[in-house]
Each structure stands twice: as structure tokens, then as C-alpha cells.
Design an enzyme around this catalytic site. Structure first.
Site, PDB file in Angstrom:
ATOM      1  N   ALA A  36      45.238  -2.515  53.738  1.00 42.15           N
ATOM      2  CA  ALA A  36      46.476  -2.546  54.538  1.00 42.15           C
ATOM      3  C   ALA A  36      46.255  -2.136  55.998  1.00 42.15           C
ATOM      4  CB  ALA A  36      47.526  -1.656  53.890  1.00 42.15           C
ATOM      5  N   HIS A  38      43.671  -3.173  57.837  1.00 45.34           N
ATOM      6  CA  HIS A  38      43.331  -4.456  58.475  1.00 45.34           C
ATOM      7  C   HIS A  38      44.574  -5.340  58.592  1.00 45.34           C
ATOM      8  CE1 HIS A  38      39.352  -3.474  56.464  1.00 45.34           C
ATOM      9  NE2 HIS A  38      38.976  -3.633  57.717  1.00 45.34           N
ATOM     10  N   SER A 187      37.642   0.956  53.971  1.00 49.10           N
ATOM     11  CA  SER A 187      36.989   0.193  52.895  1.00 49.10           C
ATOM     12  C   SER A 187      36.121   1.109  52.042  1.00 49.10           C
ATOM     13  CB  SER A 187      36.131  -0.920  53.488  1.00 49.10           C
ATOM     14  OG  SER A 187      36.927  -1.698  54.338  1.00 49.10           O
ATOM     15  N   ARG A 188      35.634   2.182  52.661  1.00 57.24           N
ATOM     16  CA  ARG A 188      34.760   3.111  51.935  1.00 57.24           C
ATOM     17  C   ARG A 188      35.505   3.920  50.869  1.00 57.24           C
ATOM     18  NH1 ARG A 188      31.923   3.394  56.960  1.00 57.24           N
ATOM     19  NH2 ARG A 188      29.736   2.902  56.592  1.00 57.24           N
TER      20      ARG A 188
END
Ligand code: PAF
Length: 254
Positions: A36, A38, A187-188
Site C-alpha cells: 500500500a 507503493h 517489502s521487507r
């Protein structure tokens, strides 16, 4: 329908058409594994431009740790579906040789800010980031490019590079998006265990309490969280920690 473009020549052909119509173009550079955070950048670009291109490329030159590069989540099919759903016009998905035809013999090196904060713990990281962003801007040639405030030092350096090198693009800064537990989207986060996720939520809470830098550091360390840095810089409090071998960063306005 999102059109996927993989070669520079194909993109140049498409780009020539916008030049004729004078339509504005927004670029959202990403390494994929879209979330979300991005999506908020993409939505802003869709609002502000006639056409939007999202680049997806896990840039090897910004990883100083081979395991981190190997473990970085790659979800291309799901990412393309997300872009379709959002109504993005183009996905630029190059391979390594396409963006590094010189095998990274040419690179951008910044000599001050890039060595501090995250740069002090990740040698060469920001040289890789600046080099790929410059290459993507030179290939895509957008009117505007969108970056998240979560990577505040990255945003700062990119904006500074644009000014220093007289590059002709507007840089847009978009606010951090957080989950309900306060964790900044990254993302991590997908790599965290359930216990790690709980610690990540505590990291977000403690950082935003507005106590002294020393108090923040000691509260994190008391919980067994490895702290890379907690530092006030450029009107923000920035921090990086390692939880479950995953490096997480966050920042808040001071
Ligand atoms: O923020 C990121 O995802 C990356 O650092 C970027 C800007 C796409 C460059 O690879």
C-alpha cells in the site's frame, strides 16, 4: 490494461508519442513486492499525470549484502496484477544488462550525506540508488517522479542530485503509510516472524514517542532490538534497526 515494456528501444518509441501529444508522464520507481505504500505513490502519479509508468527492478548495485539481495521478495505476477487494478499505463521491467550495459563501470558517487545514517552501515548503498535512479530517469524521461518519505535519506539525496546535476524532473515526496500496528510499510516486513512483527510494532511506537535519542535507543535495546542508529537530522528523527536479521528503517518529523 498495463503494457509491460522491457527494452529501452521499445520505451523510446512509446515516449516519442507522448512528446507529440504533450501529455505529462509520471514515474514511480520500485523494486517490486508492491504494497500500500507503493500504491499511494502510484495513485498520486495517476492523479497528477496523463500517463504513469511504474518501474520494477531489484537493483543489485544498492545491496551491499548478497543474502539481502537473494532474500529480497520478488512477486512480479502479483505486482503486474496490482498495476492493472490501479489502472497504470506502463510497467517498465528491465533486466540487469538493459540498465547496466556497462556492468556498473559508470556510477554516481556522493561524498557526504550518502556516507551517514544508513550509508554508514551500508557502504555503497546510496551510490547504487542514485546511479539506478539517474539511469531510470534518463531512460523514461518523466515529467515527475515519486518517492516515499519512509526512505527519507534516499528521497533527500535524489532531490539533491536533481538540483546538483541540473536534471529536468520534478521530484514528489509522499508520506509514510503505516499498518494498523504502526509499522511503516516495507517489502521487507514480509520476512518478519510473528515475534519479529511484534518487535517492529514496538520500534514504530517507541520512535514516535518524542523522547530523547538516548531514551529511544535504550528502550529498543532493552527489548533485544539491534539498533544501527537513532539520529535527528534534517528536521526528522531517523532510525534503523535489525529484527530477525531484517533491516528496518523508519522516521518521524521532529
Ligand atoms: O526505494 C526503492 O525501492 C529503491 O531504492 C529505488 C528508488 C526503486 C531504486 O532502486
Amino acid at each position: 490494461m498495463t503494457q509491460t515494456v522491457t527494452s529501452v528501444a521499445d520505451w523510446k518509441q512509446l515516449r516519442a508519442e507522448f512528446d507529440e501529444t504533450g501529455e505529462s508522464l509520471g514515474l514511480v520507481p520500485t523494486m517490486g513486492a508492491l504494497h500500500a505504500g507503493h500504491t499511494s505513490l502510484v495513485e498520486r502519479s495517476l492523479e497528477e499525470n496523463a500517463q504513469t509508468v511504474v518501474s520494477i527492478f531489484v537493483n543489485p548495485t544498492q545491496f551491499n549484502d548478497a543474502t539481502d539481495l537473494k532474500n529480497y521478495p520478488r512477486t512480479l505476477d502479483a505486482d503486474i496484477q496490482t498495476l492493472e487494478r490501479l489502472g497504470v499505463d506502463y510497467a517498465f521491467v528491465p533486466d540487469r544488462d538493459t540498465v547496466y550495459p556497462d556492468a556498473y563501470r559508470y556510477r554516481l558517487v556522493e561524498g557526504d550525506v550518502s556516507k551517514r545514517l544508513c550509508g554508514a552501515h551500508r557502504p555503497g548503498h546510496f551510490d547504487g540508488v542514485l546511479t539506478i535512479v539517474m539511469r531510470l530517469l534518463n531512460i523514461i524521461h518523466p515529467h515527475r517522479a515519486y518517492f516515499g518519505e519512509k526512505d527519507y535519506q534516499q528521497y533527500y539525496l535524489i532531490k539533491d542530485m536533481i538540483r546538483a546535476l541540473f536534471m529536468d524532473v520534478e521530484i514528489r515526496r509522499c508520506p509514510i503509510v503505516r499498518d494498523a500496528d504502526g509499522v511503516a510499510l516495507s517489502s521487507r516486513n514480509a520476512l518478519l516472524t510473528a515475534e519479529g512483527r511484534d518487535l517492529a510494532a514496538q520500534f514504530a511506537t517507541i520512535l514516535r514517542r518524542g523522547e530523547s535519542m538516548e531514551a529511544v535507543r535504550s528502550q529498543l535495546e532493552e527489548r533485544g532490538i539491534e539498533v544501527d542508529y537513532v539520529e535527528d537530522w534534517s528536521g526528522r528523527r531517523l532510525a534503523a534497526v535489525v529484527i530477525d536479521d531484517v533491516r528496518l528503517i523508519d522516521n518521524v518529523e521532529t
